[in-house]
Scaffold this active site. Sequence first.
Site, mmCIF file in Angstrom:
data_model
loop_
_atom_site.group_PDB
_atom_site.id
_atom_site.type_symbol
_atom_site.label_atom_id
_atom_site.label_comp_id
_atom_site.label_asym_id
_atom_site.label_seq_id
_atom_site.Cartn_x
_atom_site.Cartn_y
_atom_site.Cartn_z
ATOM 1 N N ASP A 137 0.872 -1.181 0.000
ATOM 2 C CA ASP A 137 0.000 0.000 0.000
ATOM 3 C C ASP A 137 0.910 1.232 0.000
ATOM 4 O OD1 ASP A 137 0.893 0.241 2.608
ATOM 5 O OD2 ASP A 137 -1.092 0.242 3.530
ATOM 6 N N HIS A 138 0.313 2.394 0.228
ATOM 7 C CA HIS A 138 1.098 3.638 0.188
ATOM 8 C C HIS A 138 2.220 3.638 1.229
ATOM 9 C CE1 HIS A 138 -2.337 3.963 2.882
ATOM 10 N NE2 HIS A 138 -1.645 4.821 3.595
ATOM 11 N N CYS B 142 3.162 -3.138 4.050
ATOM 12 C CA CYS B 142 2.284 -2.036 4.466
ATOM 13 C C CYS B 142 3.004 -1.320 5.611
ATOM 14 C CB CYS B 142 0.887 -2.530 4.836
ATOM 15 S SG CYS B 142 0.783 -3.664 6.232
ATOM 16 N N GLY B 143 2.260 -0.594 6.449
ATOM 17 C CA GLY B 143 2.923 0.121 7.527
ATOM 18 C C GLY B 143 3.510 -0.812 8.557
ATOM 19 N N THR B 144 2.742 -1.831 8.933
ATOM 20 C CA THR B 144 3.167 -2.763 9.977
ATOM 21 C C THR B 144 3.375 -4.190 9.488
ATOM 22 O OG1 THR B 144 0.863 -3.285 10.453
ATOM 23 C CG2 THR B 144 1.853 -1.480 11.734
ATOM 24 N N MET C 161 -1.764 -6.537 5.980
ATOM 25 C CA MET C 161 -1.505 -7.365 4.798
ATOM 26 C C MET C 161 -1.604 -8.849 5.129
ATOM 27 S SD MET C 161 -1.058 -5.669 2.026
ATOM 28 C CE MET C 161 -0.312 -4.269 1.164
ATOM 29 N N HIS D 112 9.137 -24.431 9.437
ATOM 30 C CA HIS D 112 8.030 -25.077 10.155
ATOM 31 C C HIS D 112 6.667 -24.837 9.518
ATOM 32 C CE1 HIS D 112 10.159 -25.657 14.301
ATOM 33 N NE2 HIS D 112 10.978 -25.882 13.282
ATOM 34 N N ARG E 148 7.185 -33.906 10.196
ATOM 35 C CA ARG E 148 6.062 -33.619 11.094
ATOM 36 C C ARG E 148 5.434 -32.264 10.787
ATOM 37 N NH1 ARG E 148 10.691 -32.370 13.845
ATOM 38 N NH2 ARG E 148 10.710 -30.491 15.139
ATOM 39 N N HIS E 149 6.221 -31.343 10.240
ATOM 40 C CA HIS E 149 5.684 -30.021 9.911
ATOM 41 C C HIS E 149 4.731 -30.093 8.718
ATOM 42 C CE1 HIS E 149 8.403 -28.450 12.854
ATOM 43 N NE2 HIS E 149 9.446 -28.981 12.229
#
Length: 143
Positions: free
Chosen positions: A8-9, A65-67, A71, A98, A132-133
């Site tokens: 995003d912006h 995105c910002g954080t 997203m 994993h 296992r994963h």
Amino acid sequence: MHIALGADHAGFHLKDSLKRTLDELGATYQDFGTASAESVDYPDFAQAVAHGVASGQCDRGILVCGTGIGMAIAANKVPGIRAAAIVDTDTATLSREHNDLNVLTLGARVTPEIRAREIVKVFLATPFAGGRHATRVAKIEGA
Ligand code: RB5
């Protein structure tokens, strides 16, 4: 490896700079936007990238995105997508080994560019451990 890229912006500048990292790594990419720092809605780009990966058009996705959080939430709504906001190389490694992470999300306002580059390198270079994963990842998909 062919990568679906989106932002995003808030993530636009970091997305563009990560193209150089992908070039250095020999990865190709498709840029799903956004194409400027003008305000947009992150779910639009999360869904475009997630569908690009889920359809098999792209091998993996990277969203900024910002954080990284919005997203990841939006991308995970698309069946077959395993997205997470990653902030360091340790969790980048484990998310591949994993969880077979197929969409990396980054926060341009919380993660320095140099660390984002390292995270991308780990995301692309680290194989899924399987075993296992694989059983556990299959359960996420409802198998
Ligand atoms: C945009 O201001 C910001 O909310 C967005 O980039 C993202 O951080 C949302 O999770």
